[in-house]
Structure formats: structure tokens, C-alpha cells
Design a protein around this motif. Structure first.
Motif, mmCIF file in Angstrom:
data_model
loop_
_atom_site.group_PDB
_atom_site.id
_atom_site.type_symbol
_atom_site.label_atom_id
_atom_site.label_comp_id
_atom_site.label_asym_id
_atom_site.label_seq_id
_atom_site.Cartn_x
_atom_site.Cartn_y
_atom_site.Cartn_z
ATOM 1 N N ILE A 91 0.842 -1.204 0.000
ATOM 2 C CA ILE A 91 0.000 0.000 0.000
ATOM 3 C C ILE A 91 0.873 1.249 0.000
ATOM 4 N N ILE A 92 1.917 1.232 0.791
ATOM 5 C CA ILE A 92 2.803 2.397 0.893
ATOM 6 C C ILE A 92 3.517 2.660 -0.432
ATOM 7 N N SER A 93 4.147 1.632 -0.985
ATOM 8 C CA SER A 93 4.923 1.830 -2.212
ATOM 9 C C SER A 93 4.037 2.181 -3.401
ATOM 10 N N SER A 94 2.843 1.605 -3.484
ATOM 11 C CA SER A 94 1.949 1.881 -4.611
ATOM 12 C C SER A 94 1.382 3.292 -4.564
ATOM 13 N N ASN A 95 1.533 3.967 -3.431
ATOM 14 C CA ASN A 95 1.081 5.356 -3.313
ATOM 15 C C ASN A 95 2.251 6.338 -3.206
#
Length: 438
Positions: A91-95
Motif C-alpha cells: 500500500i505504501i509503495s503503490s502510493n
């Protein structure tokens, strides 16, 4: 990487023009559940750092269950009631964000760096971690293996990897600083799921945490978001931090350690010193710059440049909340004996105890520390962490971030000499001869 091993952190040397330090503006307040919130607005770049500092480290552990705080650093990335296992980092990396965490003897620090339009996502992730993480047998088993591998890579198979463990177990007899944050793998293997859940319930509550946010934010909008995501989290039990007094060492402790990962021996000398709240802790940091802060430092010039009997030499303050350790070390060159290296270091310590450092040396270290201060607060994550540090470790004085530079400037040459006399005492130290295993 989840964990940051506390190794021999050398004082960074910066020469040239001293940067101008700007005052760090911040807003702080408490939620009804005890969560302390610190907000710093800086619109110079469209980024935001979201961080949570829990006042729990290895010193809060049971003597039969060491390693719990560091273990939770990993475990709380496993997932929550609303985040599937393994999805936290995705979730963090995709945002467009980055995340990490680290554990010391005194605290655990989780942080994310996002584009500023993802502030709400960062707050949701940290509230999820605090409110309802999933702590189950599968996650414990998985992270247990992760921690074991980290221990192998960072400590067991690293040259001189266990030096801190070897020093601290001799320097401290009663205080839980006598073990390192990685803890005992046997303790983690023996722990039950109920024990892990109890540790979380005791320490990972809003009233034992600081939420520090720095970057391109609107203060009032951020306050509203913090209320939305954190206000409902119930307050936990009051956390009583350890209050253990160590008696002074009665005599010099000299011992030998064998390390199968090294070919070059080393000698360490360590002294127990006051914790980071003490002014003397900062004085000792400045002393380190005089002794080994770069190629123009006394030990480097004497032992590496002139005598050429050392490949490496260092002196540094390993600062912690309750106490610290002042550590000197050297690796030999040209078959120099470890006793000769120790004698050379001791001679420079005696010189500090006897004579004031020169005005030129004094100005040089003042410049180094001011540059270091500016550099440490040049990025939003650094500001968020230093704001949280001030509140957590300096008697709830968040403004310590702005007072630190004045403190550095006020330290005198006489204080450096007196600190050397007071703390670097031969009959109250640990000397370790670190030798290759045969």
C-alpha cells in the motif's frame, strides 16, 4: 530493512561555511486518550513525514523475554483487521511512499514519507497499526524467522558485530541495558502468543506514543484528520519506565573476546556515562569530535597519519536515555600491539584531562556541530524524529530541537576538560581485547 543496529556511530565532520540554523516551528497537543501530537508545517517541498514513536525498547522487557520490542518492530508490519497480511508495504509503495522502523533500548520508531496528498493514508496506516494489528501464530512464526536471519546477517556473521553486546553486558550489572535490542532467540522461541499480545497491550497504546508529522500540511486540516483516525483508540495502562541505579564500577574490567569473523584484532575501552538528558552527554559528544572527528582529529593524526600504528581509531558517545557508554577503539596497523594502541589513546585522554583544547579546535568542533544540526533538520523525517525525541527523552520538552544549538554553543572548553576528568576514569572502565578466533 526494519532494524537499525546501534554500531560505532562516528561523529560526522563537515568543514567550510557554517549553515544558518532556522528555528523549527511546531504545534503540539494531546488527545483525550493521551496521544501526544506534534505538527510542523514546511511547504518547501510537496512531501510529508508521518511518524509514531513508542516509548518502549529493550529496557522495558522481562529478563526472560528479551527481544520483544525489536520483534514488534517487525510484527506490526504483518497486517491489521483492515489490511491483509503482506499488504502494508505494498500500500505504501503503490502510493509513492517509503516506510521503515527501528528499535533501540529506549524506543521504537515507525515512519512513512509520502507525497503530501497522501497524508491521510499515512495517518490511517499508523492508526490501524495502533488500534487493531493482527497478532497470530502465523505472523509470530514468520517474523521469528525474519529476526533470526537479521541477527545472523547483522551480528553473528559481521566482523566485530557483537562488540556492543560484549561491552554492555560488562558495563551494566543491574540495568536492562545489559542486553541489546535484538535480544535472545531462545526467549522469542519460548514465548507464547498470549505473552506477545500482553506486551502489545501494555506498551503500544496512544498514551505511550508520540505522533509527529512534518511537511507540506495544513495545520487545522491535519488536526481534524488526526482526530478522525486516532481519537477512538482506547487509552492503555500507564507505562512506568524502569528506574534502576547502577553502582560505579569498583575496578577496571579487562577481558578478551574471540570473533571468528575477523582477521584483524581490536581493542575497546568503554566508560559508563550519564544519559542523553544530561548536559554532560553533549559535552562528551563534543569531546569525541576532538579525539576522532575526521582526519584532522587528535587520534587520527597521531595514530593513523604520524605513527601509522592504527588502521582505524575512534571515540564516540553511545547515548541512551538512562545512561550512556563512552567507547574508544582502535585496529592495529603494521603489527602494532593492542596495548600500544590503548596507551596512545589513553595519552590523548590524559591530555584532554590536563589541558584546555585550543581556541582553534574549539571553533572547529562548534562549526562541525552546527553543520550537523542543520543537516539533521534539513529533511522532514529528521524534523519529525527530533521533535518526537525532545518530547520523549527531554522531560516533554519538544522545543529541545530549538535549544540544542544554543546548548552546543554554550559548552565551554573547561567543561570538556572537566568531563574528561570526571568520566574517563581508568579504574571504572571495561577494556576488551577483540581477537580472531583460532
Amino acid at each position: 530493512m526494519r532494524s537499525k543496529f546501534l554500531g560505532a556511530a562516528m561523529v560526522m565532520v563537515t568543514t567550510g561555511t557554517v549553515a544558518v540554523a532556522q528555528k523549527v516551528q511546531f504545534t503540539e497537543y494531546d488527545l483525550a486518550n493521551g496521544l501526544h501530537v506534534i505538527l510542523h508545517q514546511d511547504k518547501s517541498a510537496p512531501v510529508v513525514a508521518v511518524s509514531v514513536m513508542y516509548h518502549v525498547g529493550s529496557k522495558n522487557e522481562d529478563t526472560a523475554r528479551t527481544g520483544f520490542a525489536h520483534f514488534f518492530e517487525h510484527l506490526l508490519f504483518e497486517g491489521t483487521d483492515n489490511i491483509k497480511r503482506g499488504e502494508f508495504d505494498k500500500i505504501i509503495s503503490s502510493n509513492g511512499g517509503q516506510a521503515n522502523a527501528n528499535t533501540t533500548q529506549d524506543r521504537t520508531f515507525y515512519h512513512e514519507l509520502f507525497p503530501s496528498n497522501q497524508l491521510e493514508l499515512g495517518l490511517w496506516l499508523e492508526s490501524e497499526r495502533m488500534l487493531h494489528p493482527v497478532i497470530n501464530e502465523e505472523g509470530v512464526r514468520t517474523q521469528n524467522e525474519v529476526v533470526k536471519e537479521e541477527k545472523r546477517q547483522r551480528l553473528d556473521n559481521q566482523p566485530y558485530g557483537k562488540f556492543a553486546d560484549e561491552i554492555f553486558q560488562r558495563l551494566f550489572a543491574a540495568h536492562p541495558y545489559r542486553w541489546q535490542p535484538i535480544g535472545s532467540m531462545a526467549h522469542l522461541d519460548a514465548a507464547t502468543l498470549a505473552e506477545f499480545k500482553a506486551f502489545f497491550k501494555k506498551f503500544y497504546a496512544p498514551n505511550n506514543a508520540v505522533l509527529s508529522i512534518a511537511g507540506d500540511i495544513d495545520i487545522e486540516k491535519t488536526k481534524a484528520l488526526v482526530k478522525t483516525y486516532f481519537e477512538e483508540i482506547p487509552k492503555g495502562p500507564e507505562v512506568i519506565q524502569p528506574n534502576i541505579t547502577e553502582q560505579p564500577l569498583a575496578h577496571e574490567i579487562v577481558d578478551t573476546v574471540y570473533d571468528s569473523n575477523i582477521q584483524i584484532p581490536a581493542v575497546f575501552a568503554a566508560y559508563r556515562i550519564p544519559g542523553m538528558k544530561s548536559r554532560d552527554s553533549k559535552v562528551l559528544e563534543m569531546m569525541s569530535a576532538v579525539l576522532s572527528g575526521g582526519s584532522s582529529s587528535r587520534l587520527y593524526k597521531k595514530m593513523v597519519d604520524n605513527k601509522k600504528n592504527a588502521l582505524q581509531v575512534s571515540a564516540f558517545n553511545y547515548g541512551l536515555e538512562d545512561y550512556g557508554a563512552y567507547i574508544t577503539l582502535a585496529l592495529p596497523n603494521n603489527n602494532a600491539s593492542l596495548d600500544t594502541l590503548l596507551a596512545d589513546i589513553d595519552a590523548e585522554v590524559v591530555a584532554l584531562q590536563t589541558n584546555l583544547i585550543s581556541e582553534a579546535d574549539y571553533q572547529k568542533i562548534q562549526n562541525q556541530f552546527e553543520n550537523g544540526y542543520v543537516d539533521a533538520n534539513s529533511k522532514m523525517l529528521g524534523v519529525a524524529e527530533n521533535l518526537a525525541n525532545g518530547y520523549t527523552f527531554h522531560n516533554k520538552n519538544t522545543n529541545q530541537i530549538n535549544q540544542e544549538l544554543d546548548e552546543i554553543r554554550s559548552i565551554t572548553r573547561e567543561e570538556i576538560r572537566e568531563a574528561a576528568k570526571k568520566y574517563l576514569v581508568k579504574n571504572q572502565r571495561v577494556v576488551l581485547y577483540y581477537l580472531p578466533a583460532k
